[in-house]
Design a protein around this motif. Structure first.
Motif, PDB file in Angstrom:
ATOM      1  N   UNK A  49      19.563 -33.227  26.195  1.00 28.16           N
ATOM      2  CA  UNK A  49      18.348 -32.900  26.727  1.00 28.16           C
ATOM      3  C   UNK A  49      17.893 -31.705  26.656  1.00 28.16           C
ATOM      4  N   UNK A  50      18.498 -30.678  26.623  1.00 29.16           N
ATOM      5  CA  UNK A  50      18.345 -29.213  26.578  1.00 29.16           C
ATOM      6  C   UNK A  50      18.254 -28.832  25.160  1.00 29.16           C
ATOM      7  N   UNK A  51      18.567 -29.560  24.189  1.00 27.82           N
ATOM      8  CA  UNK A  51      18.344 -29.241  22.828  1.00 27.82           C
ATOM      9  C   UNK A  51      17.225 -29.841  22.457  1.00 27.82           C
ATOM     10  N   UNK A  52      16.547 -30.916  23.170  1.00 29.33           N
ATOM     11  CA  UNK A  52      15.304 -31.318  22.762  1.00 29.33           C
ATOM     12  C   UNK A  52      15.369 -32.719  22.156  1.00 29.33           C
ATOM     13  N   UNK A  53      16.447 -33.430  22.371  1.00 29.29           N
ATOM     14  CA  UNK A  53      16.914 -34.902  21.684  1.00 29.29           C
ATOM     15  C   UNK A  53      16.061 -35.714  22.934  1.00 29.29           C
ATOM     16  N   UNK A  54      15.037 -36.439  22.545  1.00 27.89           N
ATOM     17  CA  UNK A  54      14.395 -37.108  23.525  1.00 27.89           C
ATOM     18  C   UNK A  54      15.313 -38.470  23.804  1.00 27.89           C
ATOM     19  N   UNK A  55      15.938 -38.970  22.937  1.00 27.82           N
ATOM     20  CA  UNK A  55      16.852 -40.327  23.409  1.00 27.82           C
ATOM     21  C   UNK A  55      17.955 -39.708  24.687  1.00 27.82           C
ATOM     22  N   UNK A  56      18.329 -38.603  24.418  1.00 26.95           N
ATOM     23  CA  UNK A  56      19.259 -37.961  25.558  1.00 26.95           C
ATOM     24  C   UNK A  56      18.413 -37.871  26.961  1.00 26.95           C
ATOM     25  N   UNK A  57      17.289 -37.173  26.784  1.00 30.03           N
ATOM     26  CA  UNK A  57      16.413 -37.315  27.871  1.00 30.03           C
ATOM     27  C   UNK A  57      15.950 -38.453  28.542  1.00 30.03           C
ATOM     28  N   UNK A  58      15.771 -39.541  27.560  1.00 29.74           N
ATOM     29  CA  UNK A  58      15.487 -40.895  28.176  1.00 29.74           C
ATOM     30  C   UNK A  58      16.617 -41.235  29.100  1.00 29.74           C
ATOM     31  N   UNK A  59      17.722 -41.148  28.357  1.00 26.85           N
ATOM     32  CA  UNK A  59      19.065 -41.664  28.992  1.00 26.85           C
ATOM     33  C   UNK A  59      19.300 -41.120  30.431  1.00 26.85           C
ATOM     34  N   UNK A  60      18.776 -40.004  30.559  1.00 27.18           N
ATOM     35  CA  UNK A  60      19.091 -39.213  31.981  1.00 27.18           C
ATOM     36  C   UNK A  60      18.495 -40.129  33.081  1.00 27.18           C
TER      37      UNK A  60
END
Length: 124
Positions: A49-60
Motif C-alpha cells: 500500500x505504501x508503494x501505491x499498489x491499489x490492490x494491497x490498499x484494498x486488501x487492508x
C-alpha cells in the motif's frame, strides 16, 4: 524527571484521570489521536500500500483502519514512575488487543514560565 506517555482507549479517559490524580499526578496533557497495533495488519500489505499498489490498499480494508485513542503525557519525579505506570496499567488493562502502550522517557530539565523555577520545582 521522566515523561510518561500513555496511549489508551478513548473510553478509559475518566478512570485514567482519576488514577493519575490518586497516584499524585496533578498536571498532565491529553490529546486525541488515531492509531493501530502492529498485530492487526499484514506487514506485506502495508508495504504494498505504501508503494501505491491499489490492490494491497484494498486488501487492508477494515484491518488497516486507524482507531481513535487518547495520548496522555505527564512529567513526574523519578520516584513516582513505578506508581504512575502501575496506576495507568491497572485501569486500562482489559486483556484484549488495543489496551494501549506506555512509554517512559527521560526529561533533562523543565522551566515554569510564570516563575522561572527550574528542575524539580518546575513540576511541584
Amino acid at each position: 524527571m521522566k515523561e510518561i506517555m500513555a496511549v489508551i482507549r478513548m473510553d478509559k479517559m475518566n478512570v485514567t484521570k482519576k488514577a493519575l490524580t490518586d497516584a499524585g499526578v496533578a498536571a498532565f496533557f491529553a490529546r486525541e489521536a488515531q492509531g493501530r497495533g502492529k498485530g492487526l495488519v499484514n506487514a506485506m500489505l502495508l508495504k504494498g500500500a505504501a508503494k501505491g499498489y491499489e490492490e494491497a490498499a484494498e486488501l487492508l480494508g477494515e484491518k488497516g483502519r486507524l482507531y481513535p485513542k487518547r495520548v496522555l503525557s505527564a512529567v513526574v519525579h523519578d520516584d513516582q514512575v513505578e506508581e504512575v505506570v502501575a496506576a495507568i496499567m491497572t485501569v486500562n488493562r482489559t486483556g484484549k488487543p488495543g489496551d494501549g502502550k506506555i512509554f517512559v522517557m527521560p526529561i533533562l530539565d523543565g522551566v515554569r514560565v510564570r516563575t522561572g523555577e527550574e528542575g524539580r520545582k518546575s513540576i511541584d
